[in-house]
Design a protein around this motif. Structure first.
Motif, PDB file in Angstrom:
ATOM      1  N   THR A   1       0.995  -1.322  -0.929  1.00 22.74           N
ATOM      2  CA  THR A   1       0.296  -0.358  -0.007  1.00 22.74           C
ATOM      3  C   THR A   1       1.168   1.437  -0.204  1.00 22.74           C
TER       4      THR A   1
ATOM      5  N   GLN B   1       0.560   3.720   1.782  1.00 26.09           N
ATOM      6  CA  GLN B   1       1.080   4.446   3.299  1.00 26.09           C
ATOM      7  C   GLN B   1       1.815   3.237   3.879  1.00 26.09           C
TER       8      GLN B   1
ATOM      9  N   VAL C   1      -0.537  -0.912   8.346  1.00 25.37           N
ATOM     10  CA  VAL C   1      -2.136  -1.309   8.169  1.00 25.37           C
ATOM     11  C   VAL C   1      -2.365  -2.795   7.870  1.00 25.37           C
TER      12      VAL C   1
ATOM     13  N   ARG D   1      -6.884  -1.394   5.817  1.00 30.46           N
ATOM     14  CA  ARG D   1      -6.960  -0.654   6.952  1.00 30.46           C
ATOM     15  C   ARG D   1      -6.265  -0.351   7.336  1.00 30.46           C
ATOM     16  N   ASP D   2      -6.136   1.414   8.221  1.00 30.43           N
ATOM     17  CA  ASP D   2      -5.112   1.420   9.426  1.00 30.43           C
ATOM     18  C   ASP D   2      -5.069   1.318  10.445  1.00 30.43           C
TER      19      ASP D   2
ATOM     20  N   TYR E   1     -11.236   2.216   7.075  1.00 29.70           N
ATOM     21  CA  TYR E   1     -11.234   1.747   5.318  1.00 29.70           C
ATOM     22  C   TYR E   1      -9.827   2.811   5.011  1.00 29.70           C
ATOM     23  N   ILE E   2      -9.251   2.534   4.269  1.00 29.08           N
ATOM     24  CA  ILE E   2      -7.935   3.055   2.838  1.00 29.08           C
ATOM     25  C   ILE E   2      -8.420   2.482   1.814  1.00 29.08           C
ATOM     26  N   TRP E   3      -8.810   0.793   1.437  1.00 28.50           N
ATOM     27  CA  TRP E   3      -9.024   0.807   0.296  1.00 28.50           C
ATOM     28  C   TRP E   3      -9.296  -1.243   0.296  1.00 28.50           C
TER      29      TRP E   3
END
Length: 833
Positions: free
Chosen positions: A11, A13, A18, A55-56, A61-63
């Motif tokens: 990701t 990030q 994550v 998710r972080d 939710y991130i993707w």
């Protein structure tokens, strides 16, 4: 089921934590985004599709993405491998070039497979097997080479199988070659290379290099200070998550001041501080349990192991010293003992301007003791107040809100004692000319009493006076002479005479001081010069020989000694008539004959010697000169030397005659000794050498001698216990077996080492002396050799008759047996005398 890593998600990030979620429970995603198959999916035939959500750290939710997973060749039953065909192409020069159709892909085999075995991996096939009958085979390590028979192939169908589970940690890859031949063994296809790779499974735990690691960190260290590093090794493939190790701290002991004083880098294993407040005086060591987990630290899928890290807290000088005054300085410091942070350094900063005191440090207790290093005078200072500062050898650490040292005041009281009198000038040097008469006052050698606050009396006495020249007044120390001072005395050392004196006070107890007086004596001309040498040798003719060099010695020193003046006195007149003196230098002159010839003899030449004193002193010395005849070299001849000695011709002749007579006597004695020796060698022996018993074995332990020995009274052989009854008899009335009281005869003495020819003469002389000896006992008289006491049980010995005249019959010796045969042959009729 074994865990298979399939792919990895990433990701944007990357700096944030994550987490990933899978909608299909057959698959899971690790913290690093790696996708794992939780179940055995080798039997699935259809593609698999599921959702993956990212998710972080807060769960936001991130993707989200859809994953469609098709089964790879790894999960198929086997792969078909066909021998590539070779195409021929013509070139312009008529040559043909061959080219392969494709490259054979590698074969992947998972380790630790549970079978069943043999398990088919691939099938080798030639496109000519439809036309002719083909036979397949494989070669290489793992087939026909060690390790043998891991891989086998069906020679007819070409199916290659693995025969047992593989271990990637033992061998990670294999290189085999496949062959195709006809039934006659003819090669039908070129060999193809088969590369087999063993797929890693997470079947090994991380292993630490050490079970216990030791590290250290200084107290009061800032957060982030590196402490140590621990390392674990995983035998699994390091390019996969199976071999990637992650570290974490499980526990810390003790939990002071907080439970989490340290942190660890999860990837490198480096341990560092995370909090402040490390204090060695509270905790000197921490024990940390470190865990290493593979699968990149996944606690659900990874395998773990632990080790212990012991962290010692090193001391810094964060505690200033504290001093307590009690019979010295008692030191207290909380830092580690016997280190520069604890060792005390004492300094006197005030109250001791003259440096009378110092402080010694006890290496064990670190305490300080005030000691005196320079004498203290009560009359000058009777009390001291010292300012003492104590610090550590090491500087106090920066940032410590305390003074780096402690101080204290010390009051010292000085007690007065009786001190010895002191001579102000010691040694005291005075100068006088020698020859100072007796009863002359030289100086006053007085001493002072240092005890100014006490009135005391000093008395003087003499300690040493080698020549006994001096005396000292007992009350005032005045020194006078008792004899004349002589610079030439043997007690003088380099013109200085030294004497020592004592000064004693009347204190309690009395104290004594010693003073030295050195008297330097100036030389005066009081010693006459003496001629050197006092004897000389001169040739009788002045043209031969050499002159005599003369000088003088004087006990005085310069300028009262040389240079000297040498003269011949006017009397006697023969001195100047026969001799002359010429000056060589200030100290030497030459004496030689004035006339051409002087008769040989001993001459006494007077010479007047004068020194250079003021006034000068003179002395007439006599030089004994021996005048003798000399040879061409100027050396005195032998006859001349004798003549000079005073011997006349008659005396010389008498001496020569005596020498000749002495030599003649010595020669006659030598000739007589040689002749005597020759006579002894030529004189025959008394007996035959074969009968000589001197070198034979003689036995003395024979106890039987015959029946005649039994008829004697044994009491006659015993020595009486007392001789009073014999000595009390009147004169003329004696027994024949008693020894007469007269002088004994002198028997001949045998030489220590006799010549063999003297034995006969010795025996004859002894026999003659025995026959004429009036003290010898008669026949059968009592012979006492040693008294053994009364009551002896020994038997009688034989009686042997002897006579000084007439013939004796010894034939009866032949009847005594073989033991007396030698004696019978000597004295009987058996042989010639």
């Amino acid at each position: 089921a074994k865990v298979f890593k399939i792919l990895k998600f990433e990701t944007c990030q990357q700096k944030e934590e994550v987490s990933f979620e899978s909608s299909d429970p057959k698959f899971s995603i690790g913290p690093d985004g790696s996708l794992y198959a939780e179940q055995d999916v080798t039997n699935l035939t259809e593609p698999i599709q599921f959702m993956v959500t990212a998710r972080d750290s807060m769960g936001k939710y991130i993707w989200e993405t859809t994953v469609k997973l098709a089964l790879p060749a790894l999960f198929k039953r086997f792969v078909l491998i066909t021998f590539p065909r070779q195409h021929q192409r013509s070139s312009s020069n008529g040559l043909r070039r061959q080219k392969r159709d494709w490259v054979i892909p590698p074969i992947n085999v998972p380790e630790n497979s549970r079978g069943p075995f043999p398990q088919v991996l691939v099938r080798i096939q030639s496109d000519q097997d439809k036309e002719i009958e083909i036979r397949y085979s494989i070669t290489g390590a793992g087939a026909d080479q060690p390790p043998n028979d891991i891989y086998i192939i069906d020679p007819v169908t070409g199916k290659m199988s693995v025969t047992k589970p593989l271990d990637r940690e033992e061998r990670a890859s294999y290189h085999l070659r496949a062959h195709a031949v006809d039934i006659n063994g003819n090669q039908m296809e070129p060999p193809i290379d088969l590369y087999i790779y063993v797929i890693d499974m997470n079947d090994n735990r991380p292993e630490f290099k050490n079970q216990v690691y030791n590290g250290s960190v200084a107290e009061v260290s800032k957060p982030g200070t590196s402490v140590m590093q621990v390392t674990a090794f995983d035998a699994d493939d390091s390019t996969t998550a199976n071999g990637l190790v992650h570290y974490r701290i499980l526990s810390q002991t003790p939990h002071i001041p907080i439970p989490n004083m340290f942190t660890i880098n999860g990837a490198t294993g480096e341990i560092s501080t995370i909090a402040s407040g490390i204090d060695r005086e509270k905790v000197s060591q921490y024990a940390i349990i470190v865990q290493a987990t593979d699968m990149e630290g996944s606690l659900n899928f990874g395998l773990s192991n632990t080790a212990t890290a012991l962290i010692s807290i090193t001391d810094i000088n964060d505690n200033p010293p504290d001093v307590i005054l009690f019979c010295g300085f008692t030191f207290r410091d909380k830092d580690q003992p016997h280190t520069p942070n604890w060792n005390a350094v004492y300094r006197i900063t005030g109250g001791d301007q003259m440096g009378h005191f110092a402080i010694r440090t006890d290496e064990i207790t670190n305490d300080g003791r005030v000691v005196v290093v320079k004498p203290i005078d009560y009359e000058r200072n009777n009390a001291f107040t010292l300012m003492v500062v104590v610090s550590n050898q090491a500087h106090l650490a920066s940032g410590i809100p305390s003074s780096p040292s402690s101080s204290a005041a010390v009051a010292i009281t000085v007690l007065d004692i009786n001190e010895a009198p002191v001579f102000p000038s010691n040694p005291k040097i005075i100068r006088f000319e020698e020859g100072v008469p007796a009863d002359t006052t030289l100086a006053t050698f007085a001493a002072l009493d240092p005890d100014r606050f006490i009135q005391q009396t000093i008395r003087y006495s003499k300690l040493t006076d080698p020549a006994n020249w001096l005396k000292i007044n007992r009350t005032n120390g005045r020194i006078t002479t008792t004899a004349v001072l002589d610079r030439e005395s043997p007690y003088m050392k380099k013109n200085v005479y030294e004497a020592t004196f004592l000064a004693v006070d009347n204190g309690s107890p009395p104290a004594t001081g010693t003073g030295t007086l050195q008297i330097y004596l100036i030389d005066v001309n009081d010693n006459v010069p003496v001629l050197v040498p006092q004897e000389a040798l001169v040739c009788e003719r002045s043209r031969h020989g050499y002159p005599v060099n003369i000088t003088a010695s004087d006990l005085d020193s310069e300028p009262n000694a040389g240079p000297y003046v040498f003269e011949l006195p006017s009397y006697p007149s023969s001195a100047r008539r026969n001799w002359t003196i010429s000056r060589l230098n200030g100290n030497y002159a030459q004496l030689k004959l004035r006339i051409p010839y002087l008769e040989a003899g001993m001459y006494r030449v007077p010479i007047l010697v004068s020194d250079s004193g003021n006034p000068p002193l003179s002395n007439t010395s006599v030089l004994k000169v021996k005048v003798c005849p000399c040879d061409e070299n100027g050396d005195c001849t032998v006859i001349g030397a004798v003549t000079v000695a005073g011997l006349g011709t008659g005396a010389i002749i008498t001496i020569l005659i005596c020498i000749i007579i002495l030599l003649s006597m010595v020669l006659f004695f030598v000739v007589w000794v040689k002749r005597r020796e020759k006579e002894r060698q030529t004189k025959p022996l008394l007996i035959d050498p074969e009968d000589d018993v001197r070198d034979n074995i003689l036995k003395y332990d024979e106890e039987g001698g015959g029946e005649e020995d039994q008829d004697y009274d044994l009491s006659q052989l015993q020595q009486p216990e007392s001789l009073d009854h014999i000595m009390s008899k009147p004169a003329g009335v004696r027994r024949v077996d008693e020894r007469p009281v007269i002088l004994e005869s002198q028997y001949p003495v045998r030489p220590t080492v006799p010549h063999p020819g003297d034995i006969g003469e010795f025996i004859i002389d002894g026999l003659r002396a025995a026959d004429n000896d009036p003290t010898a006992p008669p026949y059968d008289s009592l012979l006492v050799f040693d008294y053994e006491g009364s009551g002896s049980t020994a038997g009688s010995v034989s009686s042997l008759g002897s006579s000084s005249s007439g013939e004796q019959d010894y034939d009866y010796l032949n009847d005594w047996g073989p033991r007396f045969k030698k004696l019978a042959d000597l004295y009987g009729g058996g042989g010639e005398d």
